[in-house]
Every structure is written in structure tokens, then in C-alpha cells.
Design an enzyme around this catalytic site. Structure first.
Site, PDB file in Angstrom:
ATOM      1  N   GLY A  62     -31.880  30.113  25.376  1.00 34.77           N
ATOM      2  CA  GLY A  62     -31.378  31.222  24.573  1.00 34.77           C
ATOM      3  C   GLY A  62     -30.392  30.770  23.521  1.00 34.77           C
ATOM      4  O   GLY A  62     -29.497  31.524  23.122  1.00 34.77           O
ATOM      5  N   ASN A  64     -30.772  30.326  20.420  1.00 34.50           N
ATOM      6  CA  ASN A  64     -31.059  30.763  19.050  1.00 34.50           C
ATOM      7  C   ASN A  64     -30.212  31.946  18.603  1.00 34.50           C
ATOM      8  O   ASN A  64     -30.298  32.365  17.442  1.00 34.50           O
ATOM      9  CB  ASN A  64     -32.543  31.118  18.913  1.00 34.50           C
ATOM     10  CG  ASN A  64     -32.952  32.251  19.835  1.00 34.50           C
ATOM     11  OD1 ASN A  64     -32.496  32.327  20.980  1.00 34.50           O
ATOM     12  ND2 ASN A  64     -33.806  33.143  19.363  1.00 34.50           N
ATOM     13  N   GLY A  66     -26.533  34.741  19.770  1.00 35.82           N
ATOM     14  CA  GLY A  66     -25.432  35.090  20.671  1.00 35.82           C
ATOM     15  C   GLY A  66     -24.532  33.916  21.006  1.00 35.82           C
ATOM     16  O   GLY A  66     -24.313  33.004  20.211  1.00 35.82           O
ATOM     17  N   ILE A  67     -24.002  33.932  22.221  1.00 36.50           N
ATOM     18  CA  ILE A  67     -23.088  32.868  22.627  1.00 36.50           C
ATOM     19  C   ILE A  67     -23.825  31.544  22.795  1.00 36.50           C
ATOM     20  O   ILE A  67     -23.214  30.480  22.693  1.00 36.50           O
ATOM     21  CB  ILE A  67     -22.315  33.234  23.905  1.00 36.50           C
ATOM     22  CG1 ILE A  67     -23.258  33.413  25.103  1.00 36.50           C
ATOM     23  CG2 ILE A  67     -21.474  34.473  23.700  1.00 36.50           C
ATOM     24  CD1 ILE A  67     -22.514  33.637  26.418  1.00 36.50           C
ATOM     25  N   GLY A  68     -25.133  31.598  23.040  1.00 36.14           N
ATOM     26  CA  GLY A  68     -25.904  30.365  23.116  1.00 36.14           C
ATOM     27  C   GLY A  68     -25.894  29.628  21.789  1.00 36.14           C
ATOM     28  O   GLY A  68     -25.716  28.401  21.735  1.00 36.14           O
ATOM     29  N   SER A 192     -21.659  36.510  35.375  1.00 35.22           N
ATOM     30  CA  SER A 192     -20.915  37.660  34.856  1.00 35.22           C
ATOM     31  C   SER A 192     -19.936  38.136  35.907  1.00 35.22           C
ATOM     32  O   SER A 192     -20.199  38.038  37.118  1.00 35.22           O
ATOM     33  CB  SER A 192     -21.870  38.795  34.496  1.00 35.22           C
ATOM     34  OG  SER A 192     -21.161  40.006  34.268  1.00 35.22           O
ATOM     35  N   TYR A 224     -29.329  43.759  37.009  1.00 33.10           N
ATOM     36  CA  TYR A 224     -28.631  42.734  36.220  1.00 33.10           C
ATOM     37  C   TYR A 224     -27.463  42.135  36.998  1.00 33.10           C
ATOM     38  O   TYR A 224     -27.338  40.905  37.102  1.00 33.10           O
ATOM     39  CB  TYR A 224     -28.125  43.344  34.915  1.00 33.10           C
ATOM     40  CG  TYR A 224     -27.187  42.433  34.158  1.00 33.10           C
ATOM     41  CD1 TYR A 224     -27.671  41.337  33.452  1.00 33.10           C
ATOM     42  CD2 TYR A 224     -25.810  42.664  34.162  1.00 33.10           C
ATOM     43  CE1 TYR A 224     -26.810  40.492  32.763  1.00 33.10           C
ATOM     44  CE2 TYR A 224     -24.948  41.824  33.473  1.00 33.10           C
ATOM     45  CZ  TYR A 224     -25.453  40.732  32.776  1.00 33.10           C
ATOM     46  OH  TYR A 224     -24.594  39.899  32.111  1.00 33.10           O
TER      47      TYR A 224
END
Length: 348
Positions: A62, A64, A66-68, A192, A224
């Protein structure tokens, strides 16, 4: 710094907001939001560690967006070769171009590769990992995640959120473990703080193959936060199994971060507006949310630290339930069966 925060939050703006501006005024709510935003910008920590990563290879799932993406950007700036693993090669290559464009002039900067990976699909995970046979991997950052998706099964018969957030990373870590052992590498799992919400083992649906096909309706985000608890269980059990191998593993809570993970939630008619307000006032920026991932991936001081849970760039306490070794072992065994782990894939 704390003096400044206290001054802003207690000595100046709150009294002005609460006593001078009428509480029913739109300006009152705007002032509160602005105050919270300013205080949080000062309060959220930055990764102060300046360890370089020249010659190191990092996989960011991931990566590409956000935080990634922000983590990838910083690690490349420190000299690493970062492999962005994502479902959209178009977005992945756009992220690559953006990183390299902003890297110009950095003589010690690394480089970026992009590779297709749908972490919710075990066949895709296997195909991705096969391309790295024999290659040294210094860091595997299991970052990709989804939230608040409708309950559904994948074509492989796995619950989609669980497959994306837990089973895919579980399998990927197994398949890349020989690569990580070559480097004495690190496995980092993005969890999380929501995992604290789960108080009973029955909520993990261990007896139902993690499909959550309950007769009762599921609460919003229930699967989640359970999957994020699974991340912590996986980290702790992996730590126990990796002792003596030179590979470490840790997990983290990045904070509430303003990324597109909130998109499904803000689309809800009756509470979407309030989610937007909450995210605007309280959420970290993507760069702020990436700080703990950057620390765990890069810091030389943490090269021997393993089996820990981090929040805001420092060690914190995971939930008491997540420390139950019996549940962790059972979840591990169920996960092995659900991803159909083969004898040659048992690398841990």
C-alpha cells in the site's frame, strides 16, 4: 514544547472561545476546531532518528498512497530501495515519479520499484513473493489495510477485511522470511489502537474461520478492529517464533490519520458529516501518521528491539487480550490453514 501547547490550549484560545464567543455561534465551533488543529500540530511527535538506509531494500504494501507513500518517500530519501507493492500500477508509478522528482539533488537518495500486489488475494501474494526469490529484504512493512467495508467473502472464500488486513500479511511474511533472514531484517505490522476495543476472544470468531457469519448484525468497523487485534497477535507470536534468527518484528498504531481509509465512512448519510469534522480537527496528516513506521523501519537504535507495540514514536502497551499466548497460537494455526500454507512455505 509542552509549555506552548498548554498555553495555546488552556491559557488563551479556550477561554476566548468559551467565554467571549457565544456557544451557539458557528464561529464558536470554528474556533474550537482551529484550536484543536493547532494544538495537535504541535503535539504530534516527529521521528527524530536520522539513521540512513543506504543499500537497504524495503517492501511497503500500500505504498502508493496515504501513510505508506509518506513512509516510502522518507525511506528513499534516506537511501533505501523501496518496493511499492499495490493493486494499482498506475497509481504506483505515479507515486514513484512523485518520490523521485522530489528526490532530485539528494546525492544519498535511493530508488523506487513498483510491483503489483493484491494483499487480499492469496494467489496474488504468492505470485508477488515468487519474484523476490533469493533477494535480500531488509524491511517488510505490512501497511496496506481497509476499513468499514461491507462484509463479504473473496473468491478464495475468505472474509475480505480479514484477508486484506491479516491473512495476506501473514502469508506474505512467511513467503519472504528467507529474504528477511538473509538481511537480519525487520517485519513491521501497522495495527490500530482500535484493537483495545475487543475484550473477548469470542469476538475474533476463531471457531467460524474468521468469516464473522454471526446471526446478529455487525457493528460499524467491528471486523476492522478485530483484524487490527489480529495484527498484534501475529506480531507477538511471530516474535516468539523468530527468537535467535536475527529477524525482528514490531507493530504500531499510526494515529488517526487523514487518509482515504475514511472514505467509506464519510459516505454514510447520517454520520458522514461528523466523521469529516472529526478527521479535520483531530486526524494527523499523512506525514505525521508515517512517523512511527519510519522510526521502526530505519532506526539503528531499534535493530534488536522485537515484540513491541509503538504509538507516537515510542513503546506503548497493547491490550491485555493481545498478550494471551493461547489465543495467538490458535489464531496462527487457523491462519495457516486458511491461507493453505504449504510445507515448503513454512519458513518460520
Amino acid at each position: 514544547m509542552q509549555v506552548v501547547i498548554d498555553y495555546l490550549s488552556e491559557s488563551v484560545l479556550w477561554p476566548v472561545t468559551l467565554l467571549v464567543i457565544p456557544p451557539w455561534s458557528f464561529v464558536w465551533w470554528v474556533a474550537i476546531g482551529v484550536t484543536v488543529w493547532i494544538v495537535n500540530r504541535l503535539r504530534y511527535p516527529r521521528c527524530r532518528d536520522q539513521s540512513k538506509m543506504i543499500g537497504k531494500t524495503v517492501i511497503v504494501t500500500g505504498g502508493n498512497k496515504g501513510i505508506g507513500l509518506e513512509t516510502a518517500r522518507e525511506l528513499v530519501a534516506r537511501g533505501a530501495t523501496v518496493i511499492i507493492a499495490c493493486r494499482s500500477l498506475v497509481r504506483g508509478n505515479a507515486a514513484k515519479d512523485d518520490i523521485l522528482k522530489k528526490l532530485k539533488g539528494n546525492a544519498n537518495g535511493g530508488t523506487v520499484e513498483v510491483s503489483y500486489l493484491d494483499v487480499s488475494c492469496m494467489a496474488s501474494v504468492r505470485k508477488f513473493a515468487s519474484a523476490f526469490q533469493g533477494r535480500k529484504i531488509d524491511v517488510l512493512l505490512n501497511n496496506a489495510a481497509v476499513a468499514d467495508l461491507p462484509q463479504q467473502l473473496t473468491d478464495e472464500g475468505l472474509e475480505l477485511t480479514v484477508a486484506t488486513n491479516h491473512l495476506g500479511p501473514f502469508l506474505l511474511t512467511h513467503l519472504l522470511m528467507p529474504n528477511l533472514k538473509k538481511a537480519g531484517g525487520r517485519v513491521i505490522n501497522v495495527s490500530s489502537t482500535g484493537h483495545h476495543w475487543i475484550k473477548k476472544a469470542s469476538e475474533l470468531d476463531l471457531e467460524g474461520d474468521l468469516k464473522f457469519e454471526f446471526s446478529r448484525p455487525l457493528r460499524t468497523l467491528e471486523i476492522y478492529v478485530v483484524s487490527k487485534l489480529m495484527n498484534v497477535f501475529f506480531t507477538m507470536e511471530l516474535h516468539r517464533k523468530l527468537k535467535g534468527t536475527g529477524v525482528t518484528t514490531n507493530c504500531l498504531h499510526p494515529g488517526v490519520v487523514n487518509t482515504d481509509i475514511f472514505d467509506p465512512m464519510v459516505s454514510h448519510v447520517w454520520y458522514g458529516f461528523f466523521i469529516r469534522l472529526y478527521v479535520w480537527a483531530y486526524a494527523k496528516t499523512k506525514s505525521e501518521g508515517a512517523q512511527t513506521s519510519i522510526l521502526l523501519a530505519a532506526s539503528d537504535d531499534l535493530k534488536n528491539v522485537s515484540g513491541k507495540y509503538f504509538v507516537d514514536c515510542k513503546e506503548s502497551s497493547p491490550s491485555p487480550l493481545s498478550q494471551d499466548e493461547g489465543i495467538a497460537k490458535k489464531l496462527w494455526e487457523i491462519s495457516e490453514r486458511l491461507v493453505k500454507l504449504q510445507p515448503h512455505e513454512r519458513t518460520i
